[in-house]
Design a protein around this motif. Structure first.
Motif, mmCIF file in Angstrom:
data_model
loop_
_atom_site.group_PDB
_atom_site.id
_atom_site.type_symbol
_atom_site.label_atom_id
_atom_site.label_comp_id
_atom_site.label_asym_id
_atom_site.label_seq_id
_atom_site.Cartn_x
_atom_site.Cartn_y
_atom_site.Cartn_z
ATOM 1 N N UNK A 1 -18.591 34.171 -61.854
ATOM 2 C CA UNK A 1 -19.159 35.149 -60.825
ATOM 3 C C UNK A 1 -19.630 36.031 -60.401
ATOM 4 N N UNK A 2 -19.620 36.909 -62.640
ATOM 5 C CA UNK A 2 -20.370 37.472 -62.813
ATOM 6 C C UNK A 2 -21.998 36.946 -62.930
ATOM 7 N N UNK A 3 -22.581 35.873 -64.002
ATOM 8 C CA UNK A 3 -23.494 35.416 -63.480
ATOM 9 C C UNK A 3 -23.602 35.611 -61.685
ATOM 10 N N UNK A 4 -23.440 34.984 -61.517
ATOM 11 C CA UNK A 4 -23.302 34.549 -60.376
ATOM 12 C C UNK A 4 -24.277 35.931 -59.908
ATOM 13 N N UNK A 5 -23.630 36.755 -59.270
ATOM 14 C CA UNK A 5 -24.029 37.691 -59.701
ATOM 15 C C UNK A 5 -25.645 38.352 -60.048
ATOM 16 N N UNK A 6 -25.415 38.432 -61.184
ATOM 17 C CA UNK A 6 -26.200 38.315 -61.988
ATOM 18 C C UNK A 6 -27.599 37.463 -61.591
ATOM 19 N N UNK A 7 -27.616 37.212 -61.444
ATOM 20 C CA UNK A 7 -28.658 35.732 -61.106
ATOM 21 C C UNK A 7 -29.524 36.557 -59.159
ATOM 22 N N UNK A 8 -28.037 36.684 -58.542
ATOM 23 C CA UNK A 8 -28.280 37.194 -56.838
ATOM 24 C C UNK A 8 -28.954 38.562 -57.140
ATOM 25 N N UNK A 9 -28.532 39.302 -58.229
ATOM 26 C CA UNK A 9 -29.394 40.434 -57.254
ATOM 27 C C UNK A 9 -30.688 40.238 -58.300
ATOM 28 N N UNK A 10 -30.877 39.447 -59.243
ATOM 29 C CA UNK A 10 -32.368 39.197 -59.660
ATOM 30 C C UNK A 10 -33.631 38.342 -58.721
ATOM 31 N N UNK A 11 -32.621 37.496 -57.559
ATOM 32 C CA UNK A 11 -32.892 37.134 -56.567
ATOM 33 C C UNK A 11 -33.127 38.090 -55.258
ATOM 34 N N UNK A 12 -32.129 39.481 -55.154
ATOM 35 C CA UNK A 12 -32.557 40.043 -54.130
ATOM 36 C C UNK A 12 -33.745 40.587 -54.704
#
Length: 206
Positions: free
Chosen positions: A183-194
């Motif tokens: 979950x933490x990695x998903x938030x990090x990578x999706x934040x970068x995607x945004x």
């Protein structure tokens, strides 16, 4: 020759601009978390090379050439925006990676990180705006000679960006254990995607 006031103004402005979250630093943090410090510094080298490219454009007046090749630079602009969207897609759908500090990093991955850093910077609207719009306000470009560019501006740019980038890399490496969960990695990578999508939209809107 630049006086000390111009040097300090440029260094401060560049440091602040580099520290403001954008596609480059988002990718740097994500890469440092997933690949470690070495991978992060390889990407940082690409980011710095991209900054030096735009610095050279500004100093040697190549921005004026762009005005006479509008169709070409429109194509480049759309290509850069599409590349940022492609990176956003990769970050958004990135799979969870088990973090292993002892896992050796492949040389191919390091080269890919450096090229990715260069491409991100060249397509970053924040970088373009800084060097082609804000830099002339901080420095009298008419007073910048080849000697000043090579012995003052280039080393100064490298040092400032290296200092700021190192802080981001060290911070990312220190919190790698916190981001080991899916979950933490998903938030990090999706934040970068945004951030990538916002940068692409800004590129097309300018």
């Amino acid at each position: 020759m630049l006086d000390m006031t111009q040097v300090l103004t440029y260094s401060t402005a560049l440091g602040i601009a580099a520290a403001i979250p954008g596609p480059g630093m988002a990718a740097l943090v994500a890469r440092s978390v997933s690949g470690g410090a070495i991978s992060g510094f390889c990407l940082l080298s690409g980011l710095i090379l991209g900054d030096l490219t735009y610095l050279s454009f500004a100093v040697f007046g190549l921005a004026l050439i762009a005005e006479h090749f509008n169709a070409l630079f429109q194509t480049v602009r759309w290509g850069a925006a599409l590349y940022l969207c492609y990176l956003a897609w990769q970050f958004w759908f990135a799979r969870h990676q088990a973090l292993d500090p002892d896992k050796p990093v492949q040389r191919k991955a390091l080269w890919a990180a450096a090229i990715s850093g260069l491409t991100i910077t060249l397509s970053n609207p924040k970088t373009i705006a800084f060097y082609l719009a804000l830099l002339p306000l901080a420095i009298n470009l008419q007073a910048v000679s080849l000697h000043t560019w090579a012995l003052v501006l280039v080393p100064l740019t490298v040092l400032v960006l290296l200092a700021v980038g190192t802080l981001f890399i060290l911070a990312a490496v220190r919190i790698r254990h916190v981001l080991s969960g899916q979950r933490a990695q998903q938030r990090l990578f999706r934040g970068a995607a945004a951030i990538m999508v916002v940068a692409a939209a800004s590129m097309l809107a300018r």
